[in-house]
Scaffold this motif. Structure first.
Motif, PDB file in Angstrom:
ATOM      1  N   SER A  49      27.852  20.265 -31.941  1.00  0.00           N
ATOM      2  CA  SER A  49      28.502  19.086 -31.367  1.00  0.00           C
ATOM      3  C   SER A  49      28.854  18.068 -32.452  1.00  0.00           C
ATOM      4  O   SER A  49      29.978  17.538 -32.493  1.00  0.00           O
ATOM      5  CB  SER A  49      27.597  18.442 -30.321  1.00  0.00           C
ATOM      6  OG  SER A  49      27.330  19.332 -29.264  1.00  0.00           O
ATOM      7  N   ALA A  73      32.470  15.740 -18.830  1.00  0.00           N
ATOM      8  CA  ALA A  73      32.923  16.734 -19.812  1.00  0.00           C
ATOM      9  C   ALA A  73      31.863  16.929 -20.890  1.00  0.00           C
ATOM     10  O   ALA A  73      31.591  18.063 -21.308  1.00  0.00           O
ATOM     11  CB  ALA A  73      34.249  16.290 -20.425  1.00  0.00           C
ATOM     12  N   TRP A  74      31.247  15.826 -21.333  1.00  0.00           N
ATOM     13  CA  TRP A  74      30.185  15.925 -22.320  1.00  0.00           C
ATOM     14  C   TRP A  74      28.984  16.679 -21.752  1.00  0.00           C
ATOM     15  O   TRP A  74      28.424  17.569 -22.399  1.00  0.00           O
ATOM     16  CB  TRP A  74      29.749  14.538 -22.787  1.00  0.00           C
ATOM     17  CG  TRP A  74      28.399  14.553 -23.446  1.00  0.00           C
ATOM     18  CD1 TRP A  74      27.231  14.065 -22.955  1.00  0.00           C
ATOM     19  CD2 TRP A  74      28.079  15.150 -24.720  1.00  0.00           C
ATOM     20  NE1 TRP A  74      26.193  14.313 -23.813  1.00  0.00           N
ATOM     21  CE2 TRP A  74      26.690  14.974 -24.908  1.00  0.00           C
ATOM     22  CE3 TRP A  74      28.822  15.801 -25.695  1.00  0.00           C
ATOM     23  CZ2 TRP A  74      26.040  15.428 -26.047  1.00  0.00           C
ATOM     24  CZ3 TRP A  74      28.168  16.260 -26.838  1.00  0.00           C
ATOM     25  CH2 TRP A  74      26.803  16.072 -27.003  1.00  0.00           C
ATOM     26  N   TYR A  75      28.596  16.329 -20.537  1.00  0.00           N
ATOM     27  CA  TYR A  75      27.420  16.940 -19.925  1.00  0.00           C
ATOM     28  C   TYR A  75      27.596  18.452 -19.804  1.00  0.00           C
ATOM     29  O   TYR A  75      26.702  19.226 -20.180  1.00  0.00           O
ATOM     30  CB  TYR A  75      27.165  16.315 -18.552  1.00  0.00           C
ATOM     31  CG  TYR A  75      25.878  16.778 -17.907  1.00  0.00           C
ATOM     32  CD1 TYR A  75      24.684  16.094 -18.129  1.00  0.00           C
ATOM     33  CD2 TYR A  75      25.853  17.906 -17.079  1.00  0.00           C
ATOM     34  CE1 TYR A  75      23.504  16.515 -17.536  1.00  0.00           C
ATOM     35  CE2 TYR A  75      24.676  18.339 -16.494  1.00  0.00           C
ATOM     36  CZ  TYR A  75      23.496  17.638 -16.728  1.00  0.00           C
ATOM     37  OH  TYR A  75      22.314  18.075 -16.151  1.00  0.00           O
ATOM     38  N   GLU A  82      38.144   7.748 -15.080  1.00  0.00           N
ATOM     39  CA  GLU A  82      38.450   8.435 -16.343  1.00  0.00           C
ATOM     40  C   GLU A  82      37.202   8.561 -17.206  1.00  0.00           C
ATOM     41  O   GLU A  82      36.892   9.628 -17.743  1.00  0.00           O
ATOM     42  CB  GLU A  82      39.516   7.656 -17.114  1.00  0.00           C
ATOM     43  CG  GLU A  82      39.802   8.232 -18.508  1.00  0.00           C
ATOM     44  CD  GLU A  82      40.580   7.274 -19.388  1.00  0.00           C
ATOM     45  OE1 GLU A  82      40.020   6.802 -20.394  1.00  0.00           O
ATOM     46  OE2 GLU A  82      41.759   7.015 -19.067  1.00  0.00           O
ATOM     47  N   ALA A 101      34.857  11.093 -15.862  1.00  0.00           N
ATOM     48  CA  ALA A 101      35.295  12.449 -16.203  1.00  0.00           C
ATOM     49  C   ALA A 101      34.941  12.789 -17.651  1.00  0.00           C
ATOM     50  O   ALA A 101      34.521  13.924 -17.950  1.00  0.00           O
ATOM     51  CB  ALA A 101      36.796  12.580 -15.979  1.00  0.00           C
ATOM     52  N   VAL A 102      35.078  11.811 -18.540  1.00  0.00           N
ATOM     53  CA  VAL A 102      34.713  12.031 -19.945  1.00  0.00           C
ATOM     54  C   VAL A 102      33.211  12.310 -20.062  1.00  0.00           C
ATOM     55  O   VAL A 102      32.786  13.221 -20.796  1.00  0.00           O
ATOM     56  CB  VAL A 102      35.099  10.806 -20.804  1.00  0.00           C
ATOM     57  CG1 VAL A 102      34.489  10.901 -22.203  1.00  0.00           C
ATOM     58  CG2 VAL A 102      36.615  10.689 -20.898  1.00  0.00           C
ATOM     59  N   TYR A 103      32.409  11.534 -19.324  1.00  0.00           N
ATOM     60  CA  TYR A 103      30.962  11.740 -19.362  1.00  0.00           C
ATOM     61  C   TYR A 103      30.592  13.128 -18.840  1.00  0.00           C
ATOM     62  O   TYR A 103      29.756  13.825 -19.440  1.00  0.00           O
ATOM     63  CB  TYR A 103      30.256  10.659 -18.544  1.00  0.00           C
ATOM     64  CG  TYR A 103      28.755  10.834 -18.537  1.00  0.00           C
ATOM     65  CD1 TYR A 103      27.975  10.356 -19.579  1.00  0.00           C
ATOM     66  CD2 TYR A 103      28.111  11.514 -17.494  1.00  0.00           C
ATOM     67  CE1 TYR A 103      26.608  10.539 -19.597  1.00  0.00           C
ATOM     68  CE2 TYR A 103      26.745  11.705 -17.501  1.00  0.00           C
ATOM     69  CZ  TYR A 103      25.999  11.216 -18.553  1.00  0.00           C
ATOM     70  OH  TYR A 103      24.635  11.413 -18.569  1.00  0.00           O
ATOM     71  N   TRP A 135      29.695  20.335 -21.385  1.00  0.00           N
ATOM     72  CA  TRP A 135      29.771  20.946 -22.717  1.00  0.00           C
ATOM     73  C   TRP A 135      28.368  21.340 -23.174  1.00  0.00           C
ATOM     74  O   TRP A 135      28.164  22.433 -23.711  1.00  0.00           O
ATOM     75  CB  TRP A 135      30.415  19.982 -23.712  1.00  0.00           C
ATOM     76  CG  TRP A 135      30.086  20.298 -25.148  1.00  0.00           C
ATOM     77  CD1 TRP A 135      29.215  19.643 -25.966  1.00  0.00           C
ATOM     78  CD2 TRP A 135      30.619  21.380 -25.938  1.00  0.00           C
ATOM     79  NE1 TRP A 135      29.158  20.236 -27.203  1.00  0.00           N
ATOM     80  CE2 TRP A 135      30.014  21.309 -27.217  1.00  0.00           C
ATOM     81  CE3 TRP A 135      31.543  22.397 -25.684  1.00  0.00           C
ATOM     82  CZ2 TRP A 135      30.311  22.205 -28.230  1.00  0.00           C
ATOM     83  CZ3 TRP A 135      31.835  23.297 -26.693  1.00  0.00           C
ATOM     84  CH2 TRP A 135      31.230  23.198 -27.953  1.00  0.00           C
TER      85      TRP A 135
END
Length: 432
Positions: free
Chosen positions: A125, A84-86, A77, A80-82, A88
């Protein structure tokens, strides 16, 4: 008039010189960077003291024999969050407007074009994070310190994957390779960076990673530690405010002055390998934010006089860093608004010998190191841990200076010896 003949150059010259102690030294860096990224927060949580070194590490070894400790280092999880940031940041780099800037001339006589929108990426951001926090509270920010080891693992895995992807990409087609990244040792080439300017179409992988995901994440981490400190003690200390302000100022300044990166060794000389990938995505955000992490766990109040003293150190360092960098950038781009003196070399280029660059061969390094003290002093002297950054940064800057000296000696030959007589001090005048 007849057209000029094409510039003759080697796209893939064989590298005969190792840095960082060669493959063995590169292996040491590959091991030590993730180790310290994990160890430093672990040490802060355990309130590491030199006087209790044996007790502290005995407790650490006991923890490492617990399977749950190893399980706590990874979460799909969080990964996946990391990511998503990358991605973005990738989307912002592609979609947001920015000024088109040409880089320095390459060995083939050409210049690459870069879109300068890192500052816009950061502003958008932070605005979105601010709006989310205002509406829903700091829960999203607190996710960061509550999942810190897993985030370290995510950055370590992704930066390693990225370095590996770019390494294999460097064998596709005819690409310009870094002069130091095409040795006979594949591991070393993977570490140091084989491809000089790896791109996917017009998307420049190296400058993107230098200026966006990790650098902006550093500030986001700091803001998360502000929320964490408030959650833990019900207030935010003056030392935390000062530390986060310094870090944010530094990153905002770097993003706003993004074109200055195009004349740095990272962009002009180094390939993009594990060294830069892990440095950008793992080391910078997770260790440069460490003083804020430490203050969240060990709050310190400075008072008015303490804040004033630390602020003075920061301002002096920043002034030296920014003014000297501006002098260099303006001069390299063919502008010289201050009419600075320079030394003519046989290569046809000139070296600055006045202004800040007449006092030191690397005055920007000097300003950077002075600022590093201002980032650690707010933590007080209750523990040596926050001062790892001052020590590490001094080693880093001396190593960079040594690399610069070797490169310039090869580039300018006897003119470099003449230049060093005109500007003898390497970083700090009358000291080093």
């Amino acid at each position: 008039m007849a057209p000029s003949p094409p510039v003759k150059y080697e796209a893939a010259p064989k590298s005969l010189h190792y840095e960082f102690g060669g493959p063995l030294g590169a292996l040491g860096v590959v091991i030590s960077v993730p180790f310290f990224s994990y160890w430093l927060p672990f040490a802060a949580a355990g309130n590491f003291q030199l006087s209790k070194f044996a007790e502290f590490h005995a407790a650490g070894w006991r923890a490492m024999h617990d399977p749950q400790w190893w399980e706590s280092l990874w979460s799909w999880e969080v990964f996946a969050v990391y990511l998503a940031w990358y991605f973005w940041c990738v989307l912002c780099a592609i979609a947001l407007p920015g000024k088109e800037i040409e880089g320095v001339e390459l060995r083939n006589g050409k210049r690459l074009t870069y879109t300068m929108n890192a500052f816009a990426t950061m502003v958008v951001s932070l605005a979105m994070i601010g709006a989310w926090t205002f509406k829903f509270g700091p829960g999203a920010l607190l996710y960061i310190p509550h999942h810190w080891p897993q985030l370290v693992s995510a950055a370590a895995v992704w930066s390693t994957f990225l370095a590996t992807f770019v390494f294999f990409q460097s064998y596709i087609g005819e690409q310009m390779l870094a002069l130091g990244g095409n040795t006979s040792n594949a591991f070393y080439n993977w570490f140091i960076g084989r491809g000089l300017n790896p791109r996917l179409g017009d998307f420049d992988i190296k400058t993107f990673n230098e200026m966006r995901p990790g650098l902006i994440l550093w500030v986001i981490f700091d803001l998360a530690f502000v929320a964490w400190q408030h959650e833990r003690i019900g207030r935010v200390t003056d030392s935390m405010i000062l530390t986060v302000a310094f870090h944010t100022w530094y990153v905002l300044d770097a993003e706003y002055n993004e074109p200055a990166i195009l004349t740095t060794m990272d962009i002009t000389t180094d390939g993009f390998g594990w060294m830069l990938s892990a440095g950008d995505l793992l080391w910078v955000p997770f260790t440069y934010s460490y003083t804020a992490y430490f203050l969240a766990l060990h709050p310190t109040d400075l008072g008015v006089s303490g804040c004033a003293g630390v602020l003075a150190v920061q301002l002096i360092g920043y002034y030296i860093f920014r003014v000297s960098n501006n002098e260099k950038n303006e001069f390299r781009l063919g502008r010289n608004p201050k009419n600075l003196k320079s030394f003519q070399t046989e290569r046809g280029t000139r070296l600055l010998t006045s202004g800040w660059w007449g006092l030191s061969q690397h005055p920007n390094y000097m300003g950077d190191w002075v600022m590093s003290w201002a980032w650690c002093l707010p933590c007080g002297f209750q523990s040596p841990l926050p001062y790892f950054y001052v020590i590490y940064f001094a080693i880093l800057l001396v190593h960079r200076q040594t690399r610069d000296d070797e490169a310039c000696a090869h580039k300018y030959k006897k003119d470099w010896e003449t230049y060093k007589k005109l500007v003898p001090w390497r970083i700090i005048p009358y000291v080093y």
